[in-house]
Design an enzyme around this catalytic site. Sequence first.
Site, short mmCIF file in Angstrom:
data_model
loop_
_atom_site.label_atom_id
_atom_site.label_comp_id
_atom_site.label_asym_id
_atom_site.label_seq_id
_atom_site.Cartn_x
_atom_site.Cartn_y
_atom_site.Cartn_z
N ARG A 50 0.82 -1.21 0.00
CA ARG A 50 0.00 0.00 0.00
C ARG A 50 0.86 1.26 0.00
O ARG A 50 0.54 2.24 -0.69
CB ARG A 50 -0.93 -0.01 1.21
CG ARG A 50 -1.99 -1.10 1.17
CD ARG A 50 -2.95 -0.98 2.33
NE ARG A 50 -3.99 -2.00 2.30
CZ ARG A 50 -5.03 -2.02 3.12
NH1 ARG A 50 -5.15 -1.10 4.07
NH2 ARG A 50 -5.94 -2.96 3.03
N ASP A 160 -16.06 8.31 9.24
CA ASP A 160 -14.90 7.46 9.03
C ASP A 160 -13.64 8.31 9.22
O ASP A 160 -13.69 9.54 9.05
CB ASP A 160 -14.91 6.84 7.63
CG ASP A 160 -14.05 5.60 7.53
OD1 ASP A 160 -14.56 4.50 7.79
OD2 ASP A 160 -12.84 5.74 7.24
#
Length: 293
Positions: A50, A160
């Site tokens: 990532r 979030d």
Amino acid sequence: MTIVMKRSDLRSASETSALSERNFARIAGIVSAHTGIKLPSTKRVMLEGRLRRRAALAGFATVGEYCEYLFEKGGMEREFQHVVDVVTTNKTDFFRESGHFRFLEERIIPELAAGAAAKRPIKLWSAASSNGAEAYTMAMVMAEQAQKYPNLRYAILGTDISTAMLDSARRAIYPRAMIAPVPPELRRRYVMLDGGIGEAGRARIVPELRKRCNFMQMNLMDESYPVDRDVDIIFVRNVLIYFESDVQEAVVTRLWSHLRPGGHLMLGHSESMIGTRMGLRQVASAVFRKDMK
């Protein structure tokens, strides 16, 4: 001419291209302190992959160069939110753990529609909303219920920690394959499809439902949440498993304080033991109800 690299040169090249143990530990420590998410050493390869994508987007040739920028050249302040976005687990689906939505449809909404909630909006909160699939699933269920109860009003909040996921939720555009769990009749009413074929196809939630869902950034690790304290239904599923037990209980306690008496908290099925451990009253699988005063 053949060039032979020394072992030291090979090691140096490897260290600059890969995520070193030291840099993994530094990132894991920062992420844990800020988000509560624990990154065991088994996640190192996942994190490296990532970070490699983020490093390329930021203009760095290798993960090592990117980490040098973060830790040695003061880049962490500028890149911090991107690092959080990279680490945050964003797995979610429409109608995931569908039993919760059946319970919402068959038990919670009829009770609310027949009681005091008939005179006020029903408030629903997706507390780890990721890309919005959970919030829009709520919206589909509520839109269907509104046809049965014409006076039913509702508002949905998604929160979030990841700004990238919140941007995705607001756009409400998904790969067509992601819509597969949505029942066909709901797909026809609430999903728009483009002309793409197969994996190239995309789907978007209809404007009427997008207007019903608001999204904002929030960290579950914060000591207080900027959310109303009379919420009817809170979903916080499949995120607590990444926290230590003391953090799990602190988060659930804070969320519980935002529930209206008689309100319901939905945990992931693998997290239901957290609620039972805390002595919350369980009324269905991984569903807990706050007693009326």
